[in-house]
Motif scaffolding. Structure first.
Motif, PDB file in Angstrom:
ATOM      1  N   LEU A 159     -30.344 -65.828 -91.881  1.00  0.00           N
ATOM      2  CA  LEU A 159     -29.552 -66.573 -92.852  1.00  0.00           C
ATOM      3  C   LEU A 159     -29.534 -68.042 -92.453  1.00  0.00           C
ATOM      4  CD1 LEU A 159     -26.480 -64.200 -93.361  1.00  0.00           C
ATOM      5  CD2 LEU A 159     -28.632 -64.261 -94.630  1.00  0.00           C
ATOM      6  N   ALA A 160     -29.471 -68.911 -93.453  1.00  0.00           N
ATOM      7  CA  ALA A 160     -29.492 -70.347 -93.171  1.00  0.00           C
ATOM      8  C   ALA A 160     -28.306 -70.770 -92.319  1.00  0.00           C
ATOM      9  CB  ALA A 160     -29.507 -71.133 -94.483  1.00  0.00           C
ATOM     10  N   SER A 161     -27.162 -70.098 -92.513  1.00  0.00           N
ATOM     11  CA  SER A 161     -25.963 -70.384 -91.726  1.00  0.00           C
ATOM     12  C   SER A 161     -25.399 -69.084 -91.186  1.00  0.00           C
ATOM     13  CB  SER A 161     -24.896 -71.079 -92.588  1.00  0.00           C
ATOM     14  OG  SER A 161     -25.384 -72.285 -93.124  1.00  0.00           O
ATOM     15  N   LYS A 162     -24.865 -69.131 -89.984  1.00  0.00           N
ATOM     16  CA  LYS A 162     -24.216 -67.953 -89.409  1.00  0.00           C
ATOM     17  C   LYS A 162     -23.034 -67.538 -90.279  1.00  0.00           C
ATOM     18  CE  LYS A 162     -23.293 -68.070 -85.059  1.00  0.00           C
ATOM     19  NZ  LYS A 162     -22.831 -68.527 -83.720  1.00  0.00           N
ATOM     20  N   LEU A 163     -22.759 -66.255 -90.307  1.00  0.00           N
ATOM     21  CA  LEU A 163     -21.592 -65.768 -91.043  1.00  0.00           C
ATOM     22  C   LEU A 163     -20.311 -66.264 -90.385  1.00  0.00           C
ATOM     23  CD1 LEU A 163     -22.595 -62.072 -91.793  1.00  0.00           C
ATOM     24  CD2 LEU A 163     -22.925 -64.098 -93.227  1.00  0.00           C
ATOM     25  N   SER A 164     -19.363 -66.654 -91.197  1.00  0.00           N
ATOM     26  CA  SER A 164     -18.074 -67.151 -90.685  1.00  0.00           C
ATOM     27  C   SER A 164     -17.084 -65.995 -90.609  1.00  0.00           C
ATOM     28  CB  SER A 164     -17.541 -68.264 -91.595  1.00  0.00           C
ATOM     29  OG  SER A 164     -18.468 -69.321 -91.686  1.00  0.00           O
ATOM     30  N   LEU A 165     -17.280 -65.151 -89.620  1.00  0.00           N
ATOM     31  CA  LEU A 165     -16.448 -63.959 -89.498  1.00  0.00           C
ATOM     32  C   LEU A 165     -15.664 -63.910 -88.192  1.00  0.00           C
ATOM     33  CD1 LEU A 165     -18.844 -61.234 -90.923  1.00  0.00           C
ATOM     34  CD2 LEU A 165     -16.834 -62.210 -92.022  1.00  0.00           C
TER      35      LEU A 165
ATOM     36  N   ARG B 185     -17.583 -55.859 -88.995  1.00  0.00           N
ATOM     37  CA  ARG B 185     -17.088 -54.516 -88.675  1.00  0.00           C
ATOM     38  C   ARG B 185     -17.490 -53.547 -89.778  1.00  0.00           C
ATOM     39  NH1 ARG B 185     -11.238 -57.234 -87.976  1.00  0.00           N
ATOM     40  NH2 ARG B 185     -11.781 -57.521 -90.177  1.00  0.00           N
ATOM     41  N   MET B 186     -18.162 -52.464 -89.383  1.00  0.00           N
ATOM     42  CA  MET B 186     -18.705 -51.522 -90.361  1.00  0.00           C
ATOM     43  C   MET B 186     -18.263 -50.094 -90.076  1.00  0.00           C
ATOM     44  SD  MET B 186     -22.627 -52.919 -90.736  1.00  0.00           S
ATOM     45  CE  MET B 186     -22.937 -51.802 -92.098  1.00  0.00           C
ATOM     46  N   LEU B 187     -18.028 -49.337 -91.142  1.00  0.00           N
ATOM     47  CA  LEU B 187     -17.778 -47.899 -91.068  1.00  0.00           C
ATOM     48  C   LEU B 187     -18.953 -47.226 -91.773  1.00  0.00           C
ATOM     49  CD1 LEU B 187     -15.876 -45.483 -90.423  1.00  0.00           C
ATOM     50  CD2 LEU B 187     -14.860 -45.838 -92.687  1.00  0.00           C
ATOM     51  N   VAL B 188     -19.715 -46.402 -91.047  1.00  0.00           N
ATOM     52  CA  VAL B 188     -20.967 -45.866 -91.585  1.00  0.00           C
ATOM     53  C   VAL B 188     -21.037 -44.361 -91.388  1.00  0.00           C
ATOM     54  CG1 VAL B 188     -22.145 -48.050 -91.146  1.00  0.00           C
ATOM     55  CG2 VAL B 188     -22.265 -46.222 -89.443  1.00  0.00           C
TER      56      VAL B 188
ATOM     57  N   LYS C 135     -29.986 -53.229 -84.035  1.00  0.00           N
ATOM     58  CA  LYS C 135     -28.750 -54.004 -83.919  1.00  0.00           C
ATOM     59  C   LYS C 135     -28.997 -55.449 -83.484  1.00  0.00           C
ATOM     60  CE  LYS C 135     -24.121 -53.610 -81.851  1.00  0.00           C
ATOM     61  NZ  LYS C 135     -24.046 -54.833 -81.033  1.00  0.00           N
ATOM     62  N   ARG C 136     -29.790 -55.651 -82.460  1.00  0.00           N
ATOM     63  CA  ARG C 136     -30.014 -57.014 -81.954  1.00  0.00           C
ATOM     64  C   ARG C 136     -30.698 -57.882 -82.991  1.00  0.00           C
ATOM     65  NH1 ARG C 136     -32.653 -57.010 -76.081  1.00  0.00           N
ATOM     66  NH2 ARG C 136     -32.437 -59.248 -76.467  1.00  0.00           N
ATOM     67  N   GLN C 137     -31.686 -57.325 -83.680  1.00  0.00           N
ATOM     68  CA  GLN C 137     -32.386 -58.104 -84.694  1.00  0.00           C
ATOM     69  C   GLN C 137     -31.463 -58.445 -85.856  1.00  0.00           C
ATOM     70  OE1 GLN C 137     -36.068 -56.376 -86.028  1.00  0.00           O
ATOM     71  NE2 GLN C 137     -36.451 -57.993 -87.520  1.00  0.00           N
ATOM     72  N   LEU C 138     -30.660 -57.475 -86.298  1.00  0.00           N
ATOM     73  CA  LEU C 138     -29.749 -57.721 -87.413  1.00  0.00           C
ATOM     74  C   LEU C 138     -28.659 -58.714 -87.018  1.00  0.00           C
ATOM     75  CD1 LEU C 138     -29.404 -54.061 -88.769  1.00  0.00           C
ATOM     76  CD2 LEU C 138     -30.812 -55.912 -89.695  1.00  0.00           C
ATOM     77  N   GLU C 139     -28.205 -58.628 -85.783  1.00  0.00           N
ATOM     78  CA  GLU C 139     -27.206 -59.593 -85.318  1.00  0.00           C
ATOM     79  C   GLU C 139     -27.783 -61.001 -85.287  1.00  0.00           C
ATOM     80  OE1 GLU C 139     -24.327 -56.873 -82.421  1.00  0.00           O
ATOM     81  OE2 GLU C 139     -26.070 -57.899 -81.566  1.00  0.00           O
TER      82      GLU C 139
ATOM     83  N   VAL D   9     -23.897 -63.013 -86.121  1.00  0.00           N
ATOM     84  CA  VAL D   9     -22.649 -62.487 -85.552  1.00  0.00           C
ATOM     85  C   VAL D   9     -22.910 -61.105 -84.964  1.00  0.00           C
ATOM     86  CG1 VAL D   9     -21.130 -63.742 -87.135  1.00  0.00           C
ATOM     87  CG2 VAL D   9     -21.958 -61.468 -87.767  1.00  0.00           C
ATOM     88  N   PRO D  10     -22.076 -60.672 -84.006  1.00  0.00           N
ATOM     89  CA  PRO D  10     -22.191 -59.294 -83.516  1.00  0.00           C
ATOM     90  C   PRO D  10     -21.843 -58.293 -84.620  1.00  0.00           C
ATOM     91  CG  PRO D  10     -20.879 -60.661 -82.031  1.00  0.00           C
ATOM     92  CD  PRO D  10     -21.059 -61.446 -83.275  1.00  0.00           C
ATOM     93  N   ILE D  11     -22.377 -57.082 -84.487  1.00  0.00           N
ATOM     94  CA  ILE D  11     -22.077 -55.995 -85.432  1.00  0.00           C
ATOM     95  C   ILE D  11     -21.358 -54.883 -84.671  1.00  0.00           C
ATOM     96  CG2 ILE D  11     -23.032 -54.230 -86.948  1.00  0.00           C
ATOM     97  CD1 ILE D  11     -25.392 -56.105 -87.460  1.00  0.00           C
ATOM     98  N   GLU D  12     -20.208 -54.487 -85.176  1.00  0.00           N
ATOM     99  CA  GLU D  12     -19.471 -53.346 -84.630  1.00  0.00           C
ATOM    100  C   GLU D  12     -19.514 -52.231 -85.665  1.00  0.00           C
ATOM    101  OE1 GLU D  12     -15.519 -54.531 -83.680  1.00  0.00           O
ATOM    102  OE2 GLU D  12     -16.135 -55.960 -82.113  1.00  0.00           O
ATOM    103  N   ALA D  13     -20.281 -51.183 -85.393  1.00  0.00           N
ATOM    104  CA  ALA D  13     -20.437 -50.085 -86.345  1.00  0.00           C
ATOM    105  C   ALA D  13     -19.790 -48.820 -85.801  1.00  0.00           C
ATOM    106  CB  ALA D  13     -21.913 -49.840 -86.629  1.00  0.00           C
ATOM    107  N   HIS D  14     -18.989 -48.171 -86.623  1.00  0.00           N
ATOM    108  CA  HIS D  14     -18.330 -46.920 -86.268  1.00  0.00           C
ATOM    109  C   HIS D  14     -18.906 -45.819 -87.165  1.00  0.00           C
ATOM    110  CE1 HIS D  14     -15.242 -49.151 -83.959  1.00  0.00           C
ATOM    111  NE2 HIS D  14     -15.437 -50.062 -84.896  1.00  0.00           N
TER     112      HIS D  14
END
Length: 593
Positions: free
Chosen positions: A173-179, A184-187, A200-204, A209-214
């Motif tokens: 993305l052109a700019s990092k997500l402002s989170l 945080r994801m529920l999957v 995970k590392r590539q998507l982050e 931003v870091p991804i926290e998936a539950h």
């Protein structure tokens, strides 16, 4: 007479080569050497053609390191890229600056001050690299094929263009997500979301931003979505929702309508399978974007069928006859495997098989294509457990038990797929989420020996492939300040570029037509092409599991009452009547009639 050479004879001044039989022959003969030289020259030519004068051969190491780290999810700075380029520091920095100016490299702020940047390949550079890698691979394949086959005269050949329809990897993305802290994801705990975990590392890196998936199994996932909707503020930014749940989610206002966000920053909905997209809609509002779509089919062992001279079964009667002919319990091979376990698993089996017998689980209005879900009202939402098709389905399931594993009424999704993948069933009702157990494992007896059919039909039915899967939605009680960034994440995670990544890392469930038709993806498994072909033939359908409020409860009721029937705890009509009465209460409580 010459004396034989002794093992202890002193070495000859000229070495052993003066003796007959001791010649060392070169392994790279002239034709091989010319062929290799042709390959190198052609590869250089391709590099110049694709990258042009903007990137010299000297600077290719910078491109390689940049793309490698992007695909690995490793953050790159200007100094680290220069250090890994193999060039002198000054030369590398000048080359990087030139690529930044040509917009081949994207500089993204790492901090809010904007004083620190990370470097990433632009979409243009990724597309060029993607084309270059494909052409290089084809050139190498041509050289290898020529070397292994008949030796042809050395010649230069132009590499073919990259095949049409091949989708490149996603870009940052052109700019990092402002989170703030993390997305945080529920999957759901399935292969697609496990592939996301592996990426995970590539998507982050892409999102910044870091991804926290539950991850949760299907029933706990539903319970957690409901519990989360009752909190004052959502614990999650994105929720993976099973397609039949969207009626309930929309009716109770648990998900944020996406139409306004889609108007501002669109999603390519024309590329999403229509029934999957429609399943994630309620009341005319889009509540989710499909991330994966499954189709439930009948899988069969082509080798076992050919050995017995059998044709693929097209009707329910054919299935019983074929399963009986291939049922060899003494050899550890049962006729068929399916979901017989009590609860949601058996409930799904019943409503899908009943759909192939010609009727959905609620009395939807008929159309030329099947049944109308969106327009159903009042009596069109009454359960159909007392229908002729329901009784025919029960009779079919009772006949299936005779040619199934002895513990069939305990078997659920994973066990069903494992039995077939391990060679212990000749037929199986199967869907995309677990087909990798035999499609991606060469050791499986069913590997590349599996055919796929739509659900075999009953006397009133026609071919149907019931659609399932998961769509990503945004909880209605999310903090408003997070919505814009979360929508950016949702768009990226459901894009064709991302969906292709999931399929290249273990999933077989594509939500996008372009991904299913990508030559690289089609080569992974014939199942992917089969599902897409079924869509072209009009077999895919959402109506066997309609996204209508109350249907998830009806599926659970079916899984309990039909289990009591099949296990002999209740007579047929008592079980069907009890199911009808219980389901009727649910639909009345929801205010349908």
């Amino acid at each position: 007479m010459k004396k034989p050479l002794s093992a202890h004879a002193p070495p000859s001044p000229e070495g052993p080569y003066e003796h007959e039989g001791n010649f060392v022959r070169g392994t790279l003969q002239k034709q091989d050497l010319n062929r290799f030289l042709d390959f190198v020259v052609a590869l250089y030519d391709e590099g110049e053609r694709i990258f042009g004068a903007q990137i010299s051969q000297r600077d290719m190491r910078i491109v390689i390191e940049l793309v490698r780290n992007h695909l690995s999810g490793v953050l790159v700075t200007k100094s680290s890229l220069a250090a890994s380029s193999g060039l002198s520091y000054g030369t590398a920095m000048r080359a990087i600056d030139a690529m930044l100016e040509m917009k081949l490299i994207v500089a993204r702020p790492r901090t809010s001050t904007g004083l620190s940047y990370s470097l990433h390949p632009s979409g243009d550079l990724i597309s060029r690299w993607h084309a270059f890698s494909h052409r290089g691979e084809r050139l190498l394949r041509d050289v290898t094929t020529e070397a292994d086959g008949e030796r042809m005269p050395s010649r230069r050949r132009a590499a073919p263009d990259v095949a049409a329809g091949i989708i490149p990897p996603p870009v940052v993305l052109a700019s990092k997500l402002s989170l703030g802290r993390a997305l945080r994801m529920l999957v759901h705990a399935d292969t697609t979301f496990m592939a996301m975990s592996a990426l995970k590392r590539q998507l982050e890196l892409i999102l910044g931003v870091p991804i926290e998936a539950h991850a949760r199994a299907i029933d706990p996932l539903h319970a957690e979505i409901v519990a989360n909707s009752r909190r004052s503020q959502s614990r999650y930014d994105l929720i993976a929702c099973d397609l039949p749940w969207f009626g309930e989610m929309g009716y109770h206002g648990r998900l944020l309508p996406l139409d306004g966000l889609m108007a501002e920053k669109p999603v390519d909905v024309e590329d999403i399978y229509p029934d999957a997209l429609a399943s994630s809609r309620h009341g005319g509002r889009q509540l989710g974007i499909p991330m994966l779509m499954t189709g439930e089919v009948l899988a069969y062992r082509t080798d076992l069928m050919q050995e017995r001279g059998l044709e693929p079964p097209r009707t329910a009667d054919d299935v019983i006859d074929t399963a009986r002919r291939l049922h060899y319990p003494a050899r550890g091979i049962f006729g068929i495997a399916w979901n017989g376990g009590r609860g949601t698993a058996l409930g799904h089996s019943f409503i899908m098989m009943m759909g192939a017998f010609g009727r959905p689980i609620i009395d939807l209005p008929r159309t030329e294509q099947g049944f109308d879900v969106a327009g159903a009202r009042g009596e069109g939402l009454r359960p159909t457990f007392l229908s002729e098709e329901a009784r025919d389905t029960v009779d079919y399931m009772r006949a299936l038990i005779e040619v199934s594993p002895p513990n069939i009424l305990d078997i659920t999704w994973f066990e069903r797929a494992s039995i077939y993948a391990n060679g212990n069933a000749a037929l199986a009702y199967s869907h995309s989420l677990l087909a990798h157990l035999h499609e991606a494992v060469p050791q499986s007896p069913a590997y590349r020996k599996t055919g796929y059919l739509p659900h075999p039909t009953g006397r009133n039915g026609r071919p149907i492939v019931p659609v399932g899967g998961y769509a990503l939605g945004i909880p209605a009680n999310i903090a408003p300040s997070r919505i814009s960034s979360v929508w950016e994440a949702l768009r990226m995670l459901t894009s064709s570029n991302a969906v292709k990544l999931y399929l290249m890392n273990g999933s077989l469930a594509s939500s996008r037509i372009s991904v299913s038709r990508d030559p690289e993806i089609r080569s992974i498994s014939p199942f992917i092409g089969a599902i897409d072909d079924f869509n072209t033939k009009g077999y895919l359908g959402m109506w066997p599991r309609p996204p209508i409020v109350g249907v998830p409860e009806i599926i659970a009721i079916a899984g309990e009452e039909i289990h009591d029937l099949l296990s002999g705890r209740k007579p047929v009509m008592q079980a069907l009547t009890d199911a009808q009465n219980r389901a009727d209460v649910v639909m009345r409580q929801e205010g349908h009639y």
